[in-house]
Enzyme design. Structure first.
Site, short mmCIF file in Angstrom:
data_model
loop_
_atom_site.label_atom_id
_atom_site.label_comp_id
_atom_site.label_asym_id
_atom_site.label_seq_id
_atom_site.Cartn_x
_atom_site.Cartn_y
_atom_site.Cartn_z
N THR B 14 -1.91 -25.77 56.57
CA THR B 14 -3.10 -25.06 57.02
C THR B 14 -4.35 -25.94 56.96
O THR B 14 -5.10 -26.05 57.93
CB THR B 14 -3.34 -23.83 56.12
OG1 THR B 14 -2.11 -23.09 56.08
CG2 THR B 14 -4.43 -22.97 56.66
N VAL B 134 -11.83 -27.22 44.60
CA VAL B 134 -12.42 -26.16 43.78
C VAL B 134 -13.19 -25.18 44.66
O VAL B 134 -14.13 -25.57 45.36
CB VAL B 134 -13.37 -26.74 42.71
CG1 VAL B 134 -13.98 -25.62 41.87
CG2 VAL B 134 -12.65 -27.73 41.82
N ILE B 138 -17.00 -23.45 49.26
CA ILE B 138 -18.27 -23.51 48.53
C ILE B 138 -18.56 -24.95 48.10
O ILE B 138 -17.71 -25.57 47.46
CB ILE B 138 -18.22 -22.63 47.26
CG1 ILE B 138 -17.82 -21.20 47.60
CG2 ILE B 138 -19.56 -22.66 46.54
CD1 ILE B 138 -17.60 -20.33 46.36
N GLU B 192 1.28 -18.48 45.90
CA GLU B 192 1.89 -19.80 45.87
C GLU B 192 3.41 -19.64 45.72
O GLU B 192 3.89 -18.58 45.32
CB GLU B 192 1.37 -20.59 44.65
CG GLU B 192 -0.13 -20.75 44.59
CD GLU B 192 -0.61 -22.05 45.23
OE1 GLU B 192 0.24 -22.85 45.65
OE2 GLU B 192 -1.84 -22.23 45.34
N ASP B 203 -3.64 -22.00 38.57
CA ASP B 203 -4.40 -22.59 39.69
C ASP B 203 -5.90 -22.58 39.38
O ASP B 203 -6.60 -23.58 39.55
CB ASP B 203 -4.09 -21.78 40.96
CG ASP B 203 -5.08 -22.04 42.08
OD1 ASP B 203 -4.93 -23.05 42.77
OD2 ASP B 203 -6.00 -21.21 42.25
N LYS B 207 -8.90 -25.75 38.44
CA LYS B 207 -10.25 -25.89 38.98
C LYS B 207 -11.28 -25.93 37.85
O LYS B 207 -12.22 -26.72 37.87
CB LYS B 207 -10.54 -24.72 39.93
CG LYS B 207 -9.58 -24.69 41.13
CD LYS B 207 -9.65 -23.38 41.90
CE LYS B 207 -8.61 -23.37 43.02
NZ LYS B 207 -8.43 -22.04 43.64
#
Lengths: 428, 428
Positions: B14, B134, B138, B192, B203, B207
């Site tokens: 993706t 992360v 953003i 996932e 996950d 981050k």
């Protein structure tokens, strides 16, 4: 070891003092992060004898900011005096001409003279950085110029005057009228010397001009902004917007349309449960929309010593790290002179009007709207003791031009009392 | 004219496809902004024949990402395969060794091996950029590393796993239980391959390790994070937290304490009317607090083709512009090995327990808390049909150690049914 980055700071008000404090407090931290010492060499302000609560005795003092800007022993000229002309402009030009990079918090200077100053900077191989000029401590210039550089920006908008947002949210939460809150803000020192800069939307419009330039690659065009302040907002508007699920914000919006660049700074309705609707008090918020990122929302303190000094120091640290970004994110001579869009994109509107107690009054109003091509989404007529019934209308999307035709015709009827209030509803 | 910046992209899922689309769609825009053409030279993925909905015929194809990373005709190696070891690590190392800068979205790789990779990059005079690792679209790495570089960061926290936030907000709004929503997420492809990466908090913890390293100048220390997933959160917790004015979020928090670096990724209660409390669905939010800026809140899409590709392209544009930032914002060999704080700073806690219908039951619970030094702020006992009464307690600030003593003693009494739920209330 790399040589220290030497600063000359003009303007020792709140923000200037904040910058001095950070440079002194975080000497080690700044060096660890940027790889260079950051030192203040010289400062300039009107009164050298005023106690500013910070030790300035290590720095040379210049009474003339132009002389400061030209000093051979500084690398970066930090302009924190403000004002769109006068010493601010003269000293920034002098700094660029003598090979200094410039960091400034001066939104008016760049909104009005940004194009020529950016060209001067690039001719001299220097940069002008201005994170502190827009939305205080929020790193919005950096996010828009760098972080979101892979996007075609589709819209940028924001609440960027804390005083206006303070007044509007206090009107709602404390049931106080605009005039009382204006007086309170004056007493608290929340207002600029010319209060119209705040409540008239001009300060926020300066900021919008800068965001629009970066977002759309256009020359900053302050004169192309449609500006309306918050002076006409009444408690009735606040209440009745809330009743329909909206809050009123002084919202700046810039977007490209087929007919030019739309830039508006005006009171708008936004959904009460949206991030913009929920923004209270003096906090600022900027919303950036791009074709890849969809929507990013940045929120933080829009003013104050620490937050604004934080933004100045972000720019200073970039320069210490050797990061050179062009003023508006691309060469100044490539910025386009976008024609202002005369009217904005169609939008729903909120209308509040006083309807006289006459048979057929509501039918007349509805007919006028229909004839102008304005379609009604929702309508409420409130119970009333006087001979005038408060009527609220939320329209479907319409152009402002069509709405203005209807508003003109309202004036000609004998059923609408006074001038109707019309506020755009921004879809967020 | 400056030479083009040439990319090699490994991984055409993706995000990789999203990057290809932006490079093709915005060729002119990217050049206008960065001053250089940005070109894709070669790509690598498992299946060269799969239809990815984008034209890849212009690019050389490498089956081995390490071979791609070593190609002489690329400047930047873009690693979008994922995985903390294997081809991702080998190819990033090969890229650095052969003089390429690296852009990656790989949070696991950097959370686990970030220190050694950053050292390799600096030894080679190259950089590793990882905005996409992360909080998706953003620009949080940039804001923290650059925009807020003038601050001592005091706390960084965030909701950084969209799937968990989707489940928690749907539990609240749709009255569905955790298991049903987990199954729905599996069907929708929101999870996932190993769902524990999402719902187990791993996950998001990857981050957090990266944010903490930049914020505090410490070596990334994933193993030092206290991790707890959302699997144990019940509809009762959601309801009763709401009743007390809170919402439950999988919240990552990192802060320096006198006893070391506190890093937690766990379900926490936050005030319903705070920006974190109001965050719904798959959106991410990061809150950064610094001594000058006070608080900045960044909100945006945490995943998806466009947003993640936007972040990758932000890094690529930085490199095209010649902006070189050290991986964790300062030299890797200057990062400190901060000891993990064994228990976090004191905080209020939310306790939910089932109280058996026996005389003196509530008195026993209250006495145990009092003996452990845990003071009660608010308490509610709900009407009940069964023999067990739901009891909710919000404590004043306490250490987790004191609370654990009380929880142990609850187990020894004959008045508390089952295991009490204890969730930290994060002050935001």
């Amino acid at each position: 070891m790399t040589q220290a980055l030497r600063l000359g700071i003009a303007g020792l008000g709140t923000v200037g003092v904040g910058v001095v404090k950070i440079v002194r407090r975080h000497a080690d931290l700044l060096k660890a992060r940027t790889g260079r010492s950051i030192e203040i060499v010289a400062v300039s302000a009107r009164d050298p004898n005023k106690d500013r609560g910070v030790n300035l005795s290590d720095y040379a003092w210049e009474t003339d900011p132009v002389a400061l800007a030209k000093r051979d022993d500084i690398d970066v000229y930090v302009e924190l005096m403000g004002g769109e002309n006068g010493p601010a402009k003269a000293s920034v030009e002098a700094a660029l001409a003598s090979g200094k990079d410039v960091v400034t918090a001066n939104k008016a200077l760049l909104a009005i003279h940004g194009q020529e100053l950016a060209e001067q900077a690039e001719a001299a191989g220097r940069v002008i950085r201005f994170e502190a000029a827009v939305a205080g401590g929020i790193p919005v210039i950096k996010s828009l110029t760098e972080g979101l550089a892979g996007n075609e920006i589709t819209r940028v908008m924001g609440v960027m005057n804390g005083t206006c947002n303070y007044i509007l949210t206090r009107m709602q939460s404390q049931r106080q009228g605009y005039n009382a809150l204006f007086d309170e803000c004056a007493e608290l020192g929340y207002l600029e010397a010319d209060p119209n800069l705040d409540v008239g939307g001009i300060d926020a419009a300066h900021k919008l001009a800068l965001l629009a330039s970066i977002a759309f690659g256009t020359k900053p065009n302050f004169d192309g902004i449609e500006i309306e302040g918050i002076q006409q907002i009444s408690l009735d508007d606040i209440d009745q917007a809330e009743d329909m699920g909206f809050r009123i914000k002084l919202l700046g919006v810039a977007q490209r349309t087929a007919r030019g660049l739309e830039q508006r700074m005006q009171p708008c309705l936004v959904p009460s449960d949206s991030p913009l609707g929920q923004l209270e008090g003096g906090t600022n918020m900027v919303v950036i929309e791009g074709d890849a990122v969809e929507q990013v929302v940045l929120r933080g303190p829009g003013a104050g010593e620490g937050p604004t000094a934080s933004a100045v120091m972000g720019d200073v640290c970039d320069l210490a790290r050797g990061l050179q970004i062009l003023t508006f994110g691309r060469p100044a001579n490539s910025l386009e002179a976008a024609a202002p869009a005369v009217t904005g994109l169609p939008a729903p509107y909120y209308l509040r009007l006083g309807l006289l107690d006459k048979p057929g009054a509501l039918a007349k109003v509805a007919a006028i709207l229909g004839d102008a091509g304005v379609s009604i989404d929702r309508m409420r007529q409130y119970a009333h003791a006087e001979s005038t019934a408060p009527v609220l209308i939320v329209t479907h999307k319409t152009t402002r031009a069509a709405l203005d035709i209807a508003l003109d015709r309202f004036r000609e009827t004998d059923v609408v009392a006074g001038a109707p209030v019309a506020l755009r509803i921004e879809e967020v």
